[in-house]
Write an enzyme that holds these catalytic residues in place. Structure first.
Site, PDB file in Angstrom:
ATOM      1  N   LYS A 163      70.265  36.198  25.614  1.00  0.00           N
ATOM      2  CA  LYS A 163      68.965  36.640  25.108  1.00  0.00           C
ATOM      3  C   LYS A 163      69.093  37.894  24.226  1.00  0.00           C
ATOM      4  O   LYS A 163      70.153  38.557  24.221  1.00  0.00           O
ATOM      5  CB  LYS A 163      68.036  36.892  26.304  1.00  0.00           C
ATOM      6  CG  LYS A 163      67.691  35.608  27.088  1.00  0.00           C
ATOM      7  CD  LYS A 163      66.693  35.882  28.216  1.00  0.00           C
ATOM      8  CE  LYS A 163      66.290  34.598  28.927  1.00  0.00           C
ATOM      9  NZ  LYS A 163      65.264  34.850  29.979  1.00  0.00           N
TER      10      LYS A 163
ATOM     11  N   GLU B  39      66.126  20.937  26.228  1.00  0.00           N
ATOM     12  CA  GLU B  39      66.559  22.204  25.628  1.00  0.00           C
ATOM     13  C   GLU B  39      67.770  22.024  24.704  1.00  0.00           C
ATOM     14  O   GLU B  39      67.852  22.665  23.657  1.00  0.00           O
ATOM     15  CB  GLU B  39      66.880  23.202  26.741  1.00  0.00           C
ATOM     16  CG  GLU B  39      65.622  23.629  27.494  1.00  0.00           C
ATOM     17  CD  GLU B  39      65.896  24.516  28.696  1.00  0.00           C
ATOM     18  OE1 GLU B  39      64.921  24.875  29.392  1.00  0.00           O
ATOM     19  OE2 GLU B  39      67.076  24.861  28.955  1.00  0.00           O
TER      20      GLU B  39
ATOM     21  N   ASN C 202      66.348  39.754  31.095  1.00  0.00           N
ATOM     22  CA  ASN C 202      67.358  39.411  32.100  1.00  0.00           C
ATOM     23  C   ASN C 202      68.608  38.741  31.514  1.00  0.00           C
ATOM     24  O   ASN C 202      69.286  37.975  32.197  1.00  0.00           O
ATOM     25  CB  ASN C 202      66.722  38.578  33.214  1.00  0.00           C
ATOM     26  CG  ASN C 202      66.080  37.304  32.692  1.00  0.00           C
ATOM     27  OD1 ASN C 202      66.177  36.998  31.506  1.00  0.00           O
ATOM     28  ND2 ASN C 202      65.460  36.548  33.576  1.00  0.00           N
TER      29      ASN C 202
ATOM     30  N   PHE D 170      53.119  35.719  31.849  1.00  0.00           N
ATOM     31  CA  PHE D 170      54.189  36.377  31.083  1.00  0.00           C
ATOM     32  C   PHE D 170      54.541  35.658  29.778  1.00  0.00           C
ATOM     33  O   PHE D 170      55.437  36.089  29.056  1.00  0.00           O
ATOM     34  CB  PHE D 170      55.445  36.535  31.962  1.00  0.00           C
ATOM     35  CG  PHE D 170      55.992  35.255  32.545  1.00  0.00           C
ATOM     36  CD1 PHE D 170      56.812  34.410  31.807  1.00  0.00           C
ATOM     37  CD2 PHE D 170      55.712  34.898  33.867  1.00  0.00           C
ATOM     38  CE1 PHE D 170      57.330  33.240  32.352  1.00  0.00           C
ATOM     39  CE2 PHE D 170      56.223  33.730  34.419  1.00  0.00           C
ATOM     40  CZ  PHE D 170      57.032  32.894  33.655  1.00  0.00           C
TER      41      PHE D 170
ATOM     42  N   HIS E 143      69.515  32.802  29.714  1.00  0.00           N
ATOM     43  CA  HIS E 143      68.697  31.637  30.109  1.00  0.00           C
ATOM     44  C   HIS E 143      69.639  30.513  30.527  1.00  0.00           C
ATOM     45  O   HIS E 143      70.729  30.377  29.982  1.00  0.00           O
ATOM     46  CB  HIS E 143      67.855  31.154  28.917  1.00  0.00           C
ATOM     47  CG  HIS E 143      67.251  29.799  29.151  1.00  0.00           C
ATOM     48  ND1 HIS E 143      66.060  29.629  29.826  1.00  0.00           N
ATOM     49  CD2 HIS E 143      67.703  28.541  28.857  1.00  0.00           C
ATOM     50  CE1 HIS E 143      65.803  28.327  29.924  1.00  0.00           C
ATOM     51  NE2 HIS E 143      66.781  27.648  29.339  1.00  0.00           N
TER      52      HIS E 143
ATOM     53  N   ARG F 151      73.140  38.200  35.512  1.00  0.00           N
ATOM     54  CA  ARG F 151      71.896  38.982  35.460  1.00  0.00           C
ATOM     55  C   ARG F 151      72.019  40.302  36.219  1.00  0.00           C
ATOM     56  O   ARG F 151      71.434  41.312  35.825  1.00  0.00           O
ATOM     57  CB  ARG F 151      70.742  38.134  35.979  1.00  0.00           C
ATOM     58  CG  ARG F 151      70.296  37.109  34.916  1.00  0.00           C
ATOM     59  CD  ARG F 151      69.346  36.090  35.464  1.00  0.00           C
ATOM     60  NE  ARG F 151      68.624  35.381  34.409  1.00  0.00           N
ATOM     61  CZ  ARG F 151      67.850  34.321  34.643  1.00  0.00           C
ATOM     62  NH1 ARG F 151      67.709  33.849  35.869  1.00  0.00           N
ATOM     63  NH2 ARG F 151      67.222  33.731  33.651  1.00  0.00           N
TER      64      ARG F 151
ATOM     65  N   THR G 117      66.218  35.267  38.762  1.00  0.00           N
ATOM     66  CA  THR G 117      65.445  35.643  37.566  1.00  0.00           C
ATOM     67  C   THR G 117      65.299  37.159  37.457  1.00  0.00           C
ATOM     68  O   THR G 117      65.470  37.734  36.380  1.00  0.00           O
ATOM     69  CB  THR G 117      64.046  34.986  37.624  1.00  0.00           C
ATOM     70  OG1 THR G 117      64.211  33.580  37.822  1.00  0.00           O
ATOM     71  CG2 THR G 117      63.270  35.239  36.351  1.00  0.00           C
TER      72      THR G 117
ATOM     73  N   ARG H 104      73.353  28.112  36.933  1.00  0.00           N
ATOM     74  CA  ARG H 104      72.245  28.854  37.557  1.00  0.00           C
ATOM     75  C   ARG H 104      72.795  29.872  38.572  1.00  0.00           C
ATOM     76  O   ARG H 104      72.322  31.009  38.657  1.00  0.00           O
ATOM     77  CB  ARG H 104      71.260  27.906  38.258  1.00  0.00           C
ATOM     78  CG  ARG H 104      70.515  26.929  37.356  1.00  0.00           C
ATOM     79  CD  ARG H 104      69.387  27.522  36.572  1.00  0.00           C
ATOM     80  NE  ARG H 104      68.387  28.202  37.342  1.00  0.00           N
ATOM     81  CZ  ARG H 104      67.268  28.704  36.808  1.00  0.00           C
ATOM     82  NH1 ARG H 104      67.028  28.575  35.495  1.00  0.00           N
ATOM     83  NH2 ARG H 104      66.399  29.333  37.546  1.00  0.00           N
TER      84      ARG H 104
HETATM   85  N1  UDP Z   1      59.850  35.949  33.204  1.00  0.00           N
HETATM   86  C1  UDP Z   1      59.057  37.096  33.134  1.00  0.00           C
HETATM   87  N2  UDP Z   1      58.274  37.422  34.223  1.00  0.00           N
HETATM   88  C2  UDP Z   1      58.214  36.665  35.353  1.00  0.00           C
HETATM   89  C3  UDP Z   1      59.013  35.509  35.418  1.00  0.00           C
HETATM   90  C4  UDP Z   1      59.811  35.173  34.338  1.00  0.00           C
HETATM   91  O1  UDP Z   1      59.071  37.786  32.138  1.00  0.00           O
HETATM   92  O2  UDP Z   1      57.481  37.009  36.290  1.00  0.00           O
HETATM   93  C5  UDP Z   1      60.691  35.577  32.051  1.00  0.00           C
HETATM   94  C6  UDP Z   1      62.185  35.790  32.298  1.00  0.00           C
HETATM   95  O3  UDP Z   1      62.777  36.195  31.066  1.00  0.00           O
HETATM   96  C7  UDP Z   1      62.632  34.398  32.722  1.00  0.00           C
HETATM   97  C8  UDP Z   1      61.755  33.518  31.824  1.00  0.00           C
HETATM   98  O4  UDP Z   1      60.501  34.199  31.782  1.00  0.00           O
HETATM   99  O5  UDP Z   1      64.018  34.211  32.527  1.00  0.00           O
HETATM  100  C9  UDP Z   1      61.542  32.111  32.310  1.00  0.00           C
HETATM  101  O6  UDP Z   1      61.047  32.161  33.647  1.00  0.00           O
HETATM  102  P1  UDP Z   1      61.612  31.185  34.764  1.00  0.00           P
HETATM  103  O7  UDP Z   1      60.688  31.271  35.930  1.00  0.00           O
HETATM  104  O8  UDP Z   1      61.864  29.835  34.176  1.00  0.00           O
HETATM  105  O9  UDP Z   1      62.990  31.880  35.193  1.00  0.00           O
HETATM  106  P2  UDP Z   1      64.513  31.442  34.937  1.00  0.00           P
HETATM  107  O10 UDP Z   1      64.563  29.945  35.002  1.00  0.00           O
HETATM  108  O11 UDP Z   1      64.896  31.985  33.567  1.00  0.00           O
HETATM  109  O12 UDP Z   1      65.288  32.106  36.048  1.00  0.00           O
HETATM  110 MG    MG Z   2      63.463  28.547  33.929  1.00  0.00          MG
END
Ligand code: UDP
Ligand code: MG
Length: 138
Positions: A10, A127, A113, A58, A116, A103, A92, A86
């Protein structure tokens, strides 16, 4: 089973020059990079990529962040790539991520973070197709 997943370094991690260290972690954990590009998404492209989150609070801030600077997008291949990547990324929220995860090492907060990763076969397929066509994957 050999699988493909989509990884993004990112804008925060690219700007901090952590891309090389993150790529080193991917390769040393058994992932093969079969496609790779550095691009700068527009806000509209970031909104399309994260369309599954369109109703989340968000969404606007996330898509501003994802379009603020260049990203490095990769297709990774490995046995069990989706789940294994993952795990290597960590939770996250970097505060909740396990020691040694990407992360934990490079993330700043729940939004910024560092990386992705696709969360399922269906999202990996969407994707990967969003960023690459078959000719670009080796
Ligand atoms: N994100 C955020 N606030 C939140 C949750 C997620 O800004 O409360 C952002 C963060 O950059 C995250 C992305 O949105 O990686 C996508 O969220 P997701 O729940 O899919 O998390 P991920 O799969 O990336 O762990
Ligand atoms: Mg996600």
């Amino acid at each position: 089973m050999l699988e493909r997943t989509l990884s993004i370094i990112k804008p925060d991690a690219v700007k901090a020059k952590n891309a090389g260290k993150i790529i080193e972690m991917l390769e040393s954990n058994g992932f093969s990079i079969i496609g790779m590009k550095k691009i700068h998404l527009t806000k509209e492209q970031a909104k399309k990529f994260y369309i599954v989150h369109k109703d989340r609070p968000f969404y606007d801030s996330l898509t501003d962040f994802m379009s603020e600077g260049p990203i490095i997008v990769m297709v990774l291949e490995k046995d069990n790539a989706i789940e294994d990547y993952r795990k290597l990324m960590g939770a996250t929220n970097p505060e909740d991520a396990e020691e040694g995860t990407i992360r934990k090492l490079f993330g700043t907060n729940i939004e910024r973070n560092a990386v992705h990763g696709s969360d399922s076969k269906e999202s990996a397929s969407y994707e990967i197709g969003f960023f690459f066509n078959e000719l670009e994957l080796v």
